[in-house]
Design a protein around this motif. Structure first.
Motif, mmCIF file in Angstrom:
data_model
loop_
_atom_site.group_PDB
_atom_site.id
_atom_site.type_symbol
_atom_site.label_atom_id
_atom_site.label_comp_id
_atom_site.label_asym_id
_atom_site.label_seq_id
_atom_site.Cartn_x
_atom_site.Cartn_y
_atom_site.Cartn_z
ATOM 1 N N MET A 444 36.753 18.047 34.049
ATOM 2 C CA MET A 444 37.293 16.764 34.500
ATOM 3 C C MET A 444 38.295 16.964 35.630
ATOM 4 O O MET A 444 38.316 16.211 36.609
ATOM 5 N N LYS A 445 39.124 17.985 35.502
ATOM 6 C CA LYS A 445 40.093 18.279 36.567
ATOM 7 C C LYS A 445 39.370 18.682 37.855
ATOM 8 O O LYS A 445 39.723 18.216 38.947
ATOM 9 N N ASP A 446 38.364 19.553 37.736
ATOM 10 C CA ASP A 446 37.587 19.954 38.916
ATOM 11 C C ASP A 446 36.919 18.745 39.565
ATOM 12 O O ASP A 446 36.921 18.600 40.795
ATOM 13 N N THR A 447 36.351 17.881 38.738
ATOM 14 C CA THR A 447 35.658 16.698 39.251
ATOM 15 C C THR A 447 36.618 15.773 39.981
ATOM 16 O O THR A 447 36.308 15.245 41.054
ATOM 17 N N MET A 448 37.794 15.551 39.395
ATOM 18 C CA MET A 448 38.767 14.674 40.029
ATOM 19 C C MET A 448 39.271 15.261 41.344
ATOM 20 O O MET A 448 39.423 14.549 42.339
ATOM 21 N N SER A 450 37.650 17.246 43.301
ATOM 22 C CA SER A 450 36.550 17.101 44.249
ATOM 23 C C SER A 450 36.450 15.663 44.753
ATOM 24 O O SER A 450 36.234 15.415 45.940
ATOM 25 N N PHE A 451 36.638 14.713 43.821
ATOM 26 C CA PHE A 451 36.567 13.299 44.180
ATOM 27 C C PHE A 451 37.679 12.920 45.163
ATOM 28 O O PHE A 451 37.447 12.246 46.169
ATOM 29 N N LEU A 452 38.898 13.361 44.863
ATOM 30 C CA LEU A 452 40.022 13.032 45.738
ATOM 31 C C LEU A 452 39.837 13.652 47.117
ATOM 32 O O LEU A 452 40.118 13.022 48.142
ATOM 33 N N ASN A 453 39.356 14.881 47.138
ATOM 34 C CA ASN A 453 39.116 15.538 48.416
ATOM 35 C C ASN A 453 38.037 14.816 49.213
ATOM 36 O O ASN A 453 38.156 14.617 50.422
ATOM 37 N N LEU A 454 36.991 14.384 48.512
ATOM 38 C CA LEU A 454 35.881 13.703 49.182
ATOM 39 C C LEU A 454 36.286 12.322 49.682
ATOM 40 O O LEU A 454 36.118 11.995 50.855
ATOM 41 N N TYR A 455 36.848 11.525 48.781
ATOM 42 C CA TYR A 455 37.080 10.118 49.109
ATOM 43 C C TYR A 455 38.320 9.911 49.966
ATOM 44 O O TYR A 455 38.291 9.182 50.963
ATOM 45 N N TYR A 456 39.428 10.540 49.574
ATOM 46 C CA TYR A 456 40.685 10.253 50.257
ATOM 47 C C TYR A 456 40.955 11.173 51.440
ATOM 48 O O TYR A 456 41.511 10.746 52.442
ATOM 49 N N ASP A 457 40.583 12.443 51.330
ATOM 50 C CA ASP A 457 40.803 13.335 52.470
ATOM 51 C C ASP A 457 39.743 13.137 53.552
ATOM 52 O O ASP A 457 40.035 13.220 54.747
ATOM 53 N N ASN A 458 38.501 12.896 53.123
ATOM 54 C CA ASN A 458 37.420 12.747 54.096
ATOM 55 C C ASN A 458 37.032 11.292 54.332
ATOM 56 O O ASN A 458 36.754 10.885 55.457
ATOM 57 N N GLY A 459 37.005 10.496 53.263
ATOM 58 C CA GLY A 459 36.563 9.111 53.410
ATOM 59 C C GLY A 459 37.534 8.253 54.190
ATOM 60 O O GLY A 459 37.130 7.422 55.011
ATOM 61 N N LEU A 460 38.832 8.419 53.927
ATOM 62 C CA LEU A 460 39.848 7.638 54.641
ATOM 63 C C LEU A 460 40.394 8.499 55.778
ATOM 64 O O LEU A 460 41.419 9.165 55.648
ATOM 65 N N PHE A 624 49.151 10.872 39.441
ATOM 66 C CA PHE A 624 47.872 10.812 38.719
ATOM 67 C C PHE A 624 47.449 12.202 38.263
ATOM 68 O O PHE A 624 47.023 12.392 37.111
ATOM 69 N N LEU A 625 47.539 13.172 39.150
ATOM 70 C CA LEU A 625 47.110 14.529 38.812
ATOM 71 C C LEU A 625 48.011 15.155 37.754
ATOM 72 O O LEU A 625 47.545 15.918 36.904
ATOM 73 N N SER A 626 49.308 14.853 37.802
ATOM 74 C CA SER A 626 50.210 15.398 36.787
ATOM 75 C C SER A 626 49.876 14.829 35.415
ATOM 76 O O SER A 626 49.945 15.526 34.400
#
Length: 759
Positions: A444-448, A450-460, A624-626
């Motif tokens: 779950m941590k790995d998935t989150m 990856s999601f944050l990196n994909l959506y917020y670092d790359n998407g926005l 959120f991550l904490s």
């Protein structure tokens, strides 16, 4: 006499009794804790909604509603109360990066708030500001302080009269792009209609909030008829506060059906196996009692009482653990406290947990009774014969040459595994359960991440988002786009088969907005179709090449769109380009500009309503991550505790069952270390098998959890190699630790006592 014997027996088998109590405690604790969490959320949430008069419906019209409009709505049969309402994000003066959701209600009985401290709300106050207590705490503000907000280039200034909590902002985020509240930089406040209208110079309220028990279709029809026009009707389910809080409760229900089920299942199976082995070990004692004249019923009650006391003590400790787990999640400073802004944090013990606990005690007591009943069969002479391992037929593999070439330890362990199938199965279940929980948690941590990196670092791919004023002209909007060299977007609320979604229109010529497909690859938004989020595509069975229709709120117009692709999204929306919108004649207004210009370099003007920096969104991720890390530590710790308790209990049982065999090995010259290696070898082999089975099951569990608990984020499961490695290391390490603990008992073997009994 039997009381003294009970105490001696309990002390003799203290390891087994303690392990059973701990297993029951863990199972009940997880069940009670996770179910208390979601029930408490619902109870506190609904109480908060009632106390702050949360609206059932919201009529929306960008042109605004007049006093005549609100009077017409109030007269609708079935409407209990109504108010004109507005909420907008405004900047806080002299606090760079801070913003506040500023709300105004013309009726304090609709969409208001709960007072925490300070003066009561005065709707005629000319300078009163009622501020979020958490924002005030984070920014060292208190009643009596002066505060000023900037809205459309205007300054709304006043005095903090009181500190509040508002259900409308129970989940206080700037917009749908922000995952977690960050009260250090974003809060909420209410001002009186008098102060708002005096500052603005006129009364502008784009919403009418209504409290009514009418069904949506009925209310919408009556409202449109009363107002003489078609308006957007939103239910409370369409608000972030209500829908996401409901989502948290639903996720809690789902979580309460996953983890507790695993813990309780393993606990019950452990109880069955352990009680059977204990009564088997006590077989001679049972025969002695029968020979002394004790009736079977009295002996049955005596041994059943062991299971009863284990069940009562375990469930009592489990309820206490459940309260601790629930409080760790449901308290102002806990995991939910950083997400939900509630005035009360009362823990509620669900009625069904009481029923479940009583049922668990009954089942565990019944297990104890059935175990001793089996040993009571036959005469006293039969029962007096000590327990001896059952005879077994040679395995098929024993007839092969390969088997006889195997080391002695491998052959011995293979025979033992086949002879004691139930113990072996329980060990495997414990290891598999531990592996599933650890891998799912780390995954779950790995998935989150990856999601944050994909959506917020790359998407926005922008630095700032400029929100434009509703009153700005198209020319003024275009001027802002050119000035800050940005991409622009606009959103239209539409209906797709009675479902409310957002139709997002973008002009992406500078790569500031990106969308990703199912495989996390970037999609270039073309001008010949619409891109549908994965949830909508699945719900309506849409795929590339299909067509569907949408209807904007407030109109009877219908627009036919062609599916160009499917993409991942954090909200239920459809994305189209501005050129495709023009080709389909979809009306929209540019409401945002996405630019690389820093927020501090964006000049304030009447055209610009507010500015949001991407960094503001990213800062909230740390919280959120904490929280996620805290939950992962809790789950991994619970998984390891589960595995250690189960394996130690079964290891101690194995030691009891093989006592004579190990004594025989010592007699023929095996040293304690060699015997310890034999025991460790079996546990290691079972651990490897358990890991092989548990890893794919852990991945399946994570996939189910993502779909059930986080479907709104459309995350793609991503488990890193490190998580697989850590899962294997922790599981094997736990197994070896238990092996060493059990192997230490070899030194206490009395060879003479062990070998003098009858076979």
């Amino acid at each position: 006499m039997l009381v003294k014997k009970m105490l001696r027996t309990a002390w003799q088998y203290k390891a087994q009794f303690i392990s059973m109590i701990l297993m029951v405690m863990l199972g009940v604790g997880m069940f009670v804790g996770f179910n208390m969490e979601w029930v408490s959320i619902e109870e506190n949430m609904y109480s908060f909604f009632d106390d702050s008069h949360f609206a059932d419906y919201r009529l929306a019209d960008e042109k605004g509603f007049s006093e005549e409009d609100i009077e017409k709505v109030k007269k609708i049969d079935g409407v209990d109360a109504a108010a004109r309402f507005i909420t907008v994000n405004v900047d806080v003066k002299d606090k760079d990066g801070d913003s506040v959701a500023l709300a105004v209600t013309t009726n304090p009985e609709v969409s208001s708030f709960v007072m925490i401290s300070g003066e009561a709300y005065d709707e005629n106050s000319e300078d009163g500001i009622w501020l979020s207590d958490r924002y005030a705490e984070k920014n060292d503000l208190k009643p009596g302080d002066n505060v000023a907000f900037i809205y459309r280039g205007l300054e709304i200034k006043g005095v903090v009269k009181g500190l509040i909590k508002a259900a409308e902002q129970m989940i206080c985020v700037r917009d749908k792009t922000q995952l977690m509240p960050d009260f250090a930089t974003h809060g909420y406040a209410y001002v009186s209609p008098k102060l708002y209208e005096k500052t603005l110079g006129f009364a502008y309220y784009p919403q009418i909030n209504v409290i009514s028990k009418l069904e949506k279709d009925v209310f919408s029809e009556k409202a449109n008829e009363a107002l003489g026009k078609t308006t957007v009707t939103l239910t409370k389910d369409d608000t972030i506060a209500y829908s996401q809080a409901e989502g948290e409760a639903s996720e809690g229900k789902a979580m309460g059906s996953i983890l507790p089920a695993l813990f309780l299942l393993i606990g019950l199976l452990t109880m069955v196996t352990t009680m059977h082995r204990l009564t088997a070990k006590e077989k001679t004692q049972i025969g002695t009692l029968k020979a002394l004249g004790f009736h079977d019923s009295k002996i049955a009650v005596h041994y059943t009482s062991f299971a009863f006391f284990v069940a009562v003590l375990g469930t009592a400790l489990g309820i206490a653990l459940g309260y601790a787990v629930a409080w760790a999640i449901m308290n102002p400073n806990g995991m939910m406290g950083t997400y939900l802004d509630l005035p009360e944090w009362k823990l509620v013990f669900p009625w069904f947990c009481g029923v479940a606990v009583a049922l668990i005690v009954t089942i565990l007591t019944l297990i104890g009774f059935l175990s001793v009943k089996q040993m009571l069969a036959g005469t006293a002479a039969d029962t007096l014969r000590p327990y001896s391992p059952k005879k077994m037929k040679p395995m098929a593999i024993e007839r092969t040459k390969l088997f006889h070439k195997l080391p002695f330890g491998a052959r011995w362990n293979m025979r033992d595994i086949v002879r004691h199938k139930s113990r072996t199965a329980m060990s495997l279940i414990g290891i598999i359960g531990c592996t599933i929980l650890i891998l799912a948690s780390l995954g779950m941590k790995d998935t989150m991440n990856s999601f944050l990196n994909l959506y917020y670092d790359n998407g926005l791919n922008y630095s700032s988002r400029i929100f434009l004023s509703e009153k700005a002209t198209d020319a003024e909007r275009r001027a802002v786009i050119d000035k800050y060299n940005g991409d622009f977007g606009g959103s239209v609320s539409v209906q797709l088969d009675e479902k409310t979604i957002s139709l997002d229109i973008y002009d992406v010529t500078r790569d500031k907005i990106r969308i990703m497909d199912k495989n996390n690859d970037k999609i270039d938004i073309s001008d010949d179709g619409a891109y549908v989020c994965m949830r909508l595509a699945e719900q309506f069975n849409l795929k590339a090449g299909d067509t569907f229709t949408v209807s904007p709120f407030g109109t009877d117009d219908v627009y036919k769109l062609k599916v160009a692709g499917i993409f991942r999204s954090v909200s239920e929306n459809v994305v189209i380009s501005d050129k495709y919108a023009e080709a389909c004649n979809v009306p929209y207004t540019i409401d945002s500009v996405y630019t690389d210009v820093a927020k501090s370099d964006v000049e304030q003007s009447e055209v610009i309503k507010s500015v949001q920096s991407k960094q503001m969104i990213m800062d909230s991720f740390e919280t959120f991550l904490s929280l996620m890390d805290m939950m992962i530590y809790l789950l991994v710790g619970g998984a390891l505790a589960l595995g250690i308790i189960v394996l130690y209990n079964l290891g101690a049982m194995s030691y009891t069952e093989r006592y004579r065999e190990m004594a025989t090995l010592k007699v023929v010259g095996f040293r304690d270390k060699k015997i310890g290696r034999l025991l460790s070898g079996q546990n290691l082999a079972l651990s490897i098998i358990g890991i092989i089975i548990g890893i794919p099951l852990g991945a399946l569990t994570l996939s189910y959890m993502l779909k059930t608990l986080a479907s709104e984020y459309e995350m793609k499961m991503a488990i890193g190699f490190g998580s697989y490695l850590v899962t294997a290391i922790l599981t094997v390490g736990m197994s070896l630790l238990v092996s060493l603990m059990v192997a230490g008992k070899n030194k206490k073997i009395d060879m003479v006592e062990a070998l003098k009994g009858q076979e």
